[in-house]
Design an enzyme around this catalytic site. Structure first.
Site, PDB file in Angstrom:
ATOM      1  N   ALA A 264      18.216  39.258 -46.631  1.00  0.00           N
ATOM      2  CA  ALA A 264      17.141  39.392 -45.649  1.00  0.00           C
ATOM      3  C   ALA A 264      16.598  38.022 -45.283  1.00  0.00           C
ATOM      4  O   ALA A 264      16.591  37.106 -46.101  1.00  0.00           O
ATOM      5  CB  ALA A 264      16.009  40.259 -46.191  1.00  0.00           C
ATOM      6  N   ASP A 265      16.159  37.920 -44.044  1.00  0.00           N
ATOM      7  CA  ASP A 265      15.443  36.726 -43.614  1.00  0.00           C
ATOM      8  C   ASP A 265      13.938  36.961 -43.603  1.00  0.00           C
ATOM      9  O   ASP A 265      13.170  36.014 -43.674  1.00  0.00           O
ATOM     10  CB  ASP A 265      15.925  36.303 -42.224  1.00  0.00           C
ATOM     11  CG  ASP A 265      17.270  35.606 -42.282  1.00  0.00           C
ATOM     12  OD1 ASP A 265      17.279  34.365 -42.269  1.00  0.00           O
ATOM     13  OD2 ASP A 265      18.300  36.289 -42.374  1.00  0.00           O
ATOM     14  N   ARG A 266      13.547  38.224 -43.517  1.00  0.00           N
ATOM     15  CA  ARG A 266      12.120  38.567 -43.612  1.00  0.00           C
ATOM     16  C   ARG A 266      11.983  40.055 -43.915  1.00  0.00           C
ATOM     17  O   ARG A 266      12.606  40.885 -43.259  1.00  0.00           O
ATOM     18  CB  ARG A 266      11.381  38.214 -42.315  1.00  0.00           C
ATOM     19  CG  ARG A 266       9.864  38.340 -42.407  1.00  0.00           C
ATOM     20  CD  ARG A 266       9.219  37.969 -41.071  1.00  0.00           C
ATOM     21  NE  ARG A 266       9.437  36.576 -40.725  1.00  0.00           N
ATOM     22  CZ  ARG A 266       8.511  35.618 -40.774  1.00  0.00           C
ATOM     23  NH1 ARG A 266       7.292  35.916 -41.186  1.00  0.00           N
ATOM     24  NH2 ARG A 266       8.792  34.384 -40.416  1.00  0.00           N
ATOM     25  N   ALA A 274      14.212  42.182 -41.390  1.00  0.00           N
ATOM     26  CA  ALA A 274      14.988  41.399 -40.426  1.00  0.00           C
ATOM     27  C   ALA A 274      16.119  40.706 -41.170  1.00  0.00           C
ATOM     28  O   ALA A 274      15.894  40.042 -42.179  1.00  0.00           O
ATOM     29  CB  ALA A 274      14.101  40.361 -39.746  1.00  0.00           C
TER      30      ALA A 274
END
Length: 393
Positions: A264-266, A274
């Protein structure tokens, strides 16, 4: 007496790394644009060079770019090129460092790890100002935080790998010799400070002899799967199989997939996530086929300030990344870039020349089975549309 065969844990080859320090303490990174055909280490000596490396995706992966930004700042503050030193005024140090971390953070706005690392430095600057610390003390404090950002990543990745592997084996391992799992993008040592997030779980399964096959999507248009994940899994000699992004549905139809494991990036407060483009479609297919969908990310990736994924800023990449492809010319043996679309696509402003190229998509929490951090595993409860990620922060 015949000696027992070595376990996967004992025979696992050395992992790759994306960042290293040379003998003088200067930061170097592998230019990931040249992988897998050429491994070239490039120096990163200034904040401007770090910004460019992140922006052009010579390094990528939320934890790795946070480490690069932090280590470059530390190295630069120790160099003779730094505009501030222990002989500067405290206000000048605070001002310059503050402007520099703002600049570095703007290189990749979707990745929360970078922002979290820069926020740690901001908090230290504010506290140092309140305590009237000297310029030298402020610089040393900032450098210490920068080193911690990098060093903490490897330890937590190994914890997440173990937790995720244990959770999935408990869910799907009954009566099986090994699990078949699927992943998207690249989440291993090339995307982190070591071991990886989602690939860390795959590696842990392999080390415990609980892995049958790891399927990985090409992840176009940047081919993080076919270029980078393929390189890492072949280096580690982990049983793996590449699939094209358009083949995910067929894979779920014809193979007994036990889990989808992504990074995950966020991750926001309700569990919406995200991640690299293509993650959402994998989640939709996983739910359709009753396959557990696991997000693996450090606490630094969780952003409790955003209530839902609707508030996540999605970065869009240049059209050329979708209309061109870089690879090895099998006849000349040289790296080259070729166009795969008609001339003009992505280059003009006509209605028929447009290219839609978001770098990330958002997977709703209702499609996610569990989120794993170094603090534990948060499962989505049956019938719920959110996940209590605050419980594992």
């Amino acid at each position: 007496m015949v000696a027992a065969a070595p376990s996967n844990k004992e025979r696992l080859p050395d992992m790759m790394t994306s960042i290293r320090l040379d003998q003088s303490g200067r930061v170097e990174i592998i230019d990931q644009l040249l992988l897998p055909h050429s491994v070239v280490w490039m120096p990163v000596s200034t904040p401007e060079e770090a910004f460019d490396a992140i922006k052009t995706m010579r390094i990528r992966g939320a934890p790795a770019i946070a480490s690069l930004a932090a280590l470059t700042l530390r190295s630069y503050l120790s160099s003779s090129s730094s505009p501030v030193s222990s002989s500067s005024s405290s206000s000048d140090v605070i001002s310059w460092v503050g402007q520099t971390i703002d600049y570095l953070q703007s290189s990749r706005p979707t990745a929360v790890n970078l922002g979290e690392a820069m926020d740690r430095i901001r908090a230290a600057l504010k506290d140092s100002e309140a305590q009237n610390q000297t310029a030298g003390d402020i610089i040393q404090r900032v450098k210490k935080i920068c080193g911690d950002v990098h060093d903490e990543d490897l330890e937590r990745n190994m914890k997440m790998g173990r937790l995720g592997a244990e959770w999935l084996w408990k869910k799907r391992g009954g009566g099986k010799k090994g699990l078949k799992v699927m992943t998207v993008c690249n989440t291993g040592s090339l995307a982190t400070s070591g071991y990886g997030t989602a690939i860390g779980v795959i590696t842990a399964l392999f080390q415990e002899d609980h892995l049958d096959t790891a399927y990985y999507a090409q992840t176009t248009p940047y081919h993080q799967g076919s270029r980078l994940t393929s390189l890492e899994l072949t280096t580690l000699q982990i049983p793996a199989c590449m699939i094209c992004d358009t083949m995910l549905g067929s894979l779920f139809q014809h193979e007994d997939i036990d889990g989808v494991i992504v990074g995950a990036d966020r991750v926001v407060k309700n569990g919406d996530t995200a991640n690299k483009i293509g993650t959402y479609q994998a989640a939709v297919l996983a739910q359709r086929h009753n396959v557990p969908f696991m997000v693996v990310a450090p606490v630094t990736t969780i952003d409790l300030s955003l209530p839902t994924g609707a508030e996540i800023h999605i970065e869009h990449r240049p059209a050329a990344e979708a209309t061109q492809v870089r690879g090895l010319d099998t006849e000349t043996g040289k790296l080259s870039v070729v166009r795969i679309t008609p001339e003009g696509v992505g280059e003009g402003d006509k209605p028929w020349q447009r290219v839609y190229n978001p770098s990330f998509d958002v997977t709703p929490a209702e499609l996610i089975s569990a989120v794993v951090t170094e603090k534990g595993v948060a499962e989505r409860k049956e019938g719920e549309k959110s996940i209590d990620v605050a419980s594992i922060c």
